[in-house]
Design a protein around this motif. Structure first.
Motif, PDB file in Angstrom:
ATOM      1  N   GLY A 177     -48.296  -0.915  32.494  1.00 21.63           N
ATOM      2  CA  GLY A 177     -48.369  -0.777  33.949  1.00 21.63           C
ATOM      3  C   GLY A 177     -49.249  -1.794  34.622  1.00 21.63           C
ATOM      4  O   GLY A 177     -49.788  -1.537  35.699  1.00 21.63           O
ATOM      5  N   LEU A 178     -49.409  -2.959  34.008  1.00 24.03           N
ATOM      6  CA  LEU A 178     -50.262  -3.991  34.599  1.00 24.03           C
ATOM      7  C   LEU A 178     -49.698  -4.430  35.954  1.00 24.03           C
ATOM      8  O   LEU A 178     -48.572  -4.915  36.046  1.00 24.03           O
ATOM      9  CB  LEU A 178     -50.366  -5.199  33.672  1.00 24.03           C
ATOM     10  N   GLY A 179     -50.460  -4.214  36.989  1.00 20.26           N
ATOM     11  CA  GLY A 179     -50.052  -4.608  38.333  1.00 20.26           C
ATOM     12  C   GLY A 179     -49.185  -3.601  39.056  1.00 20.26           C
ATOM     13  O   GLY A 179     -48.819  -3.816  40.213  1.00 20.26           O
ATOM     14  N   THR A 180     -48.875  -2.470  38.408  1.00 22.78           N
ATOM     15  CA  THR A 180     -48.066  -1.438  39.082  1.00 22.78           C
ATOM     16  C   THR A 180     -49.007  -0.522  39.861  1.00 22.78           C
ATOM     17  O   THR A 180     -49.492   0.479  39.342  1.00 22.78           O
ATOM     18  CB  THR A 180     -47.253  -0.619  38.064  1.00 22.78           C
ATOM     19  N   THR A 181     -49.236  -0.859  41.084  1.00 21.88           N
ATOM     20  CA  THR A 181     -50.218  -0.147  41.905  1.00 21.88           C
ATOM     21  C   THR A 181     -49.596   0.937  42.780  1.00 21.88           C
ATOM     22  O   THR A 181     -50.260   1.486  43.648  1.00 21.88           O
ATOM     23  CB  THR A 181     -50.962  -1.152  42.795  1.00 21.88           C
ATOM     24  N   GLY A 182     -48.337   1.265  42.544  1.00 21.49           N
ATOM     25  CA  GLY A 182     -47.689   2.319  43.313  1.00 21.49           C
ATOM     26  C   GLY A 182     -46.807   1.790  44.428  1.00 21.49           C
ATOM     27  O   GLY A 182     -46.700   0.587  44.653  1.00 21.49           O
ATOM     28  N   VAL A 233     -62.198   5.303  25.462  1.00 21.52           N
ATOM     29  CA  VAL A 233     -60.867   5.712  25.940  1.00 21.52           C
ATOM     30  C   VAL A 233     -61.004   6.707  27.080  1.00 21.52           C
ATOM     31  O   VAL A 233     -60.294   6.631  28.094  1.00 21.52           O
ATOM     32  CB  VAL A 233     -60.055   6.328  24.780  1.00 21.52           C
ATOM     33  N   GLU A 234     -61.929   7.650  26.936  1.00 25.14           N
ATOM     34  CA  GLU A 234     -62.097   8.703  27.932  1.00 25.14           C
ATOM     35  C   GLU A 234     -62.517   8.167  29.297  1.00 25.14           C
ATOM     36  O   GLU A 234     -62.365   8.864  30.306  1.00 25.14           O
ATOM     37  CB  GLU A 234     -63.131   9.723  27.439  1.00 25.14           C
ATOM     38  N   TRP A 235     -63.057   6.978  29.345  1.00 31.26           N
ATOM     39  CA  TRP A 235     -63.524   6.398  30.611  1.00 31.26           C
ATOM     40  C   TRP A 235     -62.479   5.496  31.268  1.00 31.26           C
ATOM     41  O   TRP A 235     -62.760   4.883  32.295  1.00 31.26           O
ATOM     42  CB  TRP A 235     -64.803   5.597  30.374  1.00 31.26           C
ATOM     43  N   LEU A 236     -61.295   5.405  30.699  1.00 31.24           N
ATOM     44  CA  LEU A 236     -60.253   4.557  31.289  1.00 31.24           C
ATOM     45  C   LEU A 236     -59.714   5.134  32.595  1.00 31.24           C
ATOM     46  O   LEU A 236     -59.157   4.412  33.417  1.00 31.24           O
ATOM     47  CB  LEU A 236     -59.104   4.357  30.297  1.00 31.24           C
ATOM     48  N   GLY A 237     -59.849   6.434  32.776  1.00 28.06           N
ATOM     49  CA  GLY A 237     -59.431   7.056  34.029  1.00 28.06           C
ATOM     50  C   GLY A 237     -60.486   6.868  35.103  1.00 28.06           C
ATOM     51  O   GLY A 237     -61.673   7.115  34.862  1.00 28.06           O
ATOM     52  N   ILE A 238     -60.071   6.440  36.271  1.00 28.87           N
ATOM     53  CA  ILE A 238     -61.022   6.182  37.358  1.00 28.87           C
ATOM     54  C   ILE A 238     -61.814   7.438  37.715  1.00 28.87           C
ATOM     55  O   ILE A 238     -63.019   7.379  37.982  1.00 28.87           O
ATOM     56  CB  ILE A 238     -60.272   5.656  38.598  1.00 28.87           C
ATOM     57  N   GLN A 239     -61.160   8.593  37.691  1.00 33.40           N
ATOM     58  CA  GLN A 239     -61.840   9.832  38.082  1.00 33.40           C
ATOM     59  C   GLN A 239     -62.894  10.263  37.068  1.00 33.40           C
ATOM     60  O   GLN A 239     -63.819  11.006  37.422  1.00 33.40           O
ATOM     61  CB  GLN A 239     -60.805  10.949  38.264  1.00 33.40           C
ATOM     62  N   GLY A 245     -64.864   2.977  38.229  1.00 33.41           N
ATOM     63  CA  GLY A 245     -63.797   2.024  37.953  1.00 33.41           C
ATOM     64  C   GLY A 245     -62.832   2.625  36.953  1.00 33.41           C
ATOM     65  O   GLY A 245     -62.778   3.828  36.769  1.00 33.41           O
ATOM     66  N   GLY A 246     -62.068   1.780  36.290  1.00 33.38           N
ATOM     67  CA  GLY A 246     -61.153   2.292  35.283  1.00 33.38           C
ATOM     68  C   GLY A 246     -59.758   1.737  35.430  1.00 33.38           C
ATOM     69  O   GLY A 246     -59.433   1.042  36.400  1.00 33.38           O
ATOM     70  N   TRP A 247     -58.916   2.064  34.473  1.00 34.15           N
ATOM     71  CA  TRP A 247     -57.566   1.518  34.387  1.00 34.15           C
ATOM     72  C   TRP A 247     -56.617   2.188  35.366  1.00 34.15           C
ATOM     73  O   TRP A 247     -55.820   1.524  36.022  1.00 34.15           O
ATOM     74  CB  TRP A 247     -57.052   1.682  32.961  1.00 34.15           C
ATOM     75  N   ALA A 248     -56.646   3.503  35.439  1.00 33.58           N
ATOM     76  CA  ALA A 248     -55.658   4.236  36.235  1.00 33.58           C
ATOM     77  C   ALA A 248     -56.312   5.344  37.049  1.00 33.58           C
ATOM     78  O   ALA A 248     -57.357   5.885  36.679  1.00 33.58           O
ATOM     79  CB  ALA A 248     -54.578   4.830  35.330  1.00 33.58           C
ATOM     80  N   ALA A 249     -55.669   5.684  38.159  1.00 30.52           N
ATOM     81  CA  ALA A 249     -56.225   6.684  39.075  1.00 30.52           C
ATOM     82  C   ALA A 249     -55.843   8.104  38.713  1.00 30.52           C
ATOM     83  O   ALA A 249     -56.447   9.057  39.197  1.00 30.52           O
ATOM     84  CB  ALA A 249     -55.767   6.380  40.498  1.00 30.52           C
ATOM     85  N   GLY A 250     -54.858   8.272  37.857  1.00 35.65           N
ATOM     86  CA  GLY A 250     -54.397   9.616  37.506  1.00 35.65           C
ATOM     87  C   GLY A 250     -55.478  10.450  36.840  1.00 35.65           C
ATOM     88  O   GLY A 250     -56.290   9.942  36.060  1.00 35.65           O
ATOM     89  N   GLU A 251     -55.499  11.733  37.143  1.00 30.90           N
ATOM     90  CA  GLU A 251     -56.501  12.644  36.587  1.00 30.90           C
ATOM     91  C   GLU A 251     -56.405  12.712  35.064  1.00 30.90           C
ATOM     92  O   GLU A 251     -55.320  12.819  34.498  1.00 30.90           O
ATOM     93  CB  GLU A 251     -56.327  14.040  37.178  1.00 30.90           C
ATOM     94  N   LYS A 252     -57.555  12.625  34.409  1.00 28.10           N
ATOM     95  CA  LYS A 252     -57.669  12.733  32.953  1.00 28.10           C
ATOM     96  C   LYS A 252     -56.819  11.697  32.225  1.00 28.10           C
ATOM     97  O   LYS A 252     -56.331  11.946  31.118  1.00 28.10           O
ATOM     98  CB  LYS A 252     -57.274  14.153  32.496  1.00 28.10           C
ATOM     99  N   TYR A 253     -56.656  10.533  32.831  1.00 25.42           N
ATOM    100  CA  TYR A 253     -55.832   9.484  32.221  1.00 25.42           C
ATOM    101  C   TYR A 253     -56.281   9.166  30.800  1.00 25.42           C
ATOM    102  O   TYR A 253     -55.475   9.166  29.860  1.00 25.42           O
ATOM    103  CB  TYR A 253     -55.897   8.224  33.092  1.00 25.42           C
ATOM    104  N   GLY A 254     -57.554   8.886  30.625  1.00 28.25           N
ATOM    105  CA  GLY A 254     -58.060   8.552  29.304  1.00 28.25           C
ATOM    106  C   GLY A 254     -57.960   9.701  28.327  1.00 28.25           C
ATOM    107  O   GLY A 254     -57.702   9.499  27.137  1.00 28.25           O
ATOM    108  N   THR A 283     -48.943   6.431  36.843  1.00 30.25           N
ATOM    109  CA  THR A 283     -49.077   5.245  37.679  1.00 30.25           C
ATOM    110  C   THR A 283     -50.443   4.631  37.501  1.00 30.25           C
ATOM    111  O   THR A 283     -51.452   5.311  37.626  1.00 30.25           O
ATOM    112  CB  THR A 283     -48.881   5.591  39.164  1.00 30.25           C
ATOM    113  N   SER A 284     -50.491   3.363  37.155  1.00 26.86           N
ATOM    114  CA  SER A 284     -51.759   2.685  36.906  1.00 26.86           C
ATOM    115  C   SER A 284     -52.345   2.112  38.170  1.00 26.86           C
ATOM    116  O   SER A 284     -51.646   1.872  39.143  1.00 26.86           O
ATOM    117  CB  SER A 284     -51.561   1.561  35.881  1.00 26.86           C
ATOM    118  N   GLY A 285     -53.646   1.850  38.120  1.00 28.67           N
ATOM    119  CA  GLY A 285     -54.328   1.206  39.221  1.00 28.67           C
ATOM    120  C   GLY A 285     -55.205   0.107  38.699  1.00 28.67           C
ATOM    121  O   GLY A 285     -56.314  -0.085  39.125  1.00 28.67           O
TER     122      GLY A 285
END
Length: 286
Positions: A177-182, A233-239, A245-254, A283-285
């Motif tokens: 999802g590199l660059g797939t910002t929604g 890995v657990e910190w890859l989710g922005i939340q 920061g982080g890879w993706a905005a989705g909840e509990k992504y990492g 969806t990645s951010g």
């Protein structure tokens, strides 16, 4: 005069005794001091100094709590990468390190999903089978010191086990999802499977480490990342990232990736409460 003479004789006798003791024991003490390793002396002195500073400030030194730079572990290879993926302060899964599963394990997990591998599309990009796909992942991940199992599980989560269905498509060779910002943004495109995986590996390394890249950078978004801001890995989710920061905005992504890793390795893992159960395309951010 006699009394003074007697006192002088006693003083002289004491001086002789003291000199004798020094002559006998000085070499022994010097030999003992020289036999003590320097690091022990430094540790003892440093410990005393730090304790004194703590006492003066009234605070306890917790500088090693929550370190994100170089998670420490007891099992270390010659290249200083931590072998045990969860041997750190938080017992989180480290992104940097040795690959801890076999390619066959990845292939088996993919096949357990009973989905069709897009051989016609990915074959044009150099990976006609899931075995070839996993082999490329291991090669590219190992080159940069990233755990291949993390790359594999993230690509499976992001693409829905290579079925896609989100904003990007298999023809883009974009597996993370590199660059797939929604809002329909398709994201980055790559010339082949290897380049797409290499970009994903490099982007993970940007988040997890401050080390330079080994291969030439193909990740267009590499410089957008705050280096070493998500070593786990657990910190890859922005939340869930303590730095926001982080890879993706989705909840509990990492944590979703962490669940897949546990399944891959046949270990038990319980996702924290209120974590999403859906391990499909996200969806990645990044």
């Amino acid at each position: 005069m006699r009394k003074r003479s007697g006192k002088n004789k006693k003083l002289l006798w004491r001086i002789k005794v003291l000199a004798g003791v020094l002559i006998i024991w000085a070499p022994v003490c010097l030999h003992f001091w020289n036999s003590v390793p320097g690091d022990i002396i430094k540790t003892a002195v440093g410990s005393f100094g730090s304790k004194t500073a703590e006492a003066a400030s009234g605070e306890t030194d917790l500088s090693q709590e929550g370190q994100i730079g170089k998670p420490s572990g007891s099992s270390v290879f010659g290249d200083s990468r931590v072998d045990d993926s969860t041997d750190n302060t938080y017992e989180y899964y480290t992104i940097m390190g040795k690959t801890t599963v076999a390619e066959a394990d990845m292939v088996s997990q993919f096949n357990s999903r009973n989905v069709e591998y897009p051989s016609s599309i990915l074959g044009e990009g150099g990976a006609g089978t899931i075995e070839e796909f996993c082999s490329i992942i291991v090669e590219e991940a190992d080159a940069e010191g990233v755990r291949a199992e993390v790359v594999f599980e993230q690509s499976m989560l992001e693409t829905g086990w290579l079925q896609y269905g989100g904003d990007s498509s298999a023809e883009q060779f974009n597996f993370a999802g590199l660059g797939t910002t929604g809002d329909g943004v398709a994201g980055n495109c790559f010339p082949d499977v290897r380049t797409g995986i290499r970009a994903q590996v490099q982007h993970l390394k940007a988040y997890a480490s401050s080390e330079d890249l080994v291969n030439e950078c193909v990740d267009e978004r590499f410089d957008y990342v705050t280096r070493e801001s998500a070593p786990y890995v657990e910190w890859l989710g922005i939340q869930e990232n303590p730095y926001g920061g982080g890879w993706a905005a989705g909840e509990k992504y990492g944590y979703k990736i962490r669940v897949l890793l546990a399944e891959l390795k046949g270990t038990e893992y319980t996702m924290p409460e209120n974590a999403a159960e859906d391990n499909t395309t996200v969806t990645s951010g990044n």
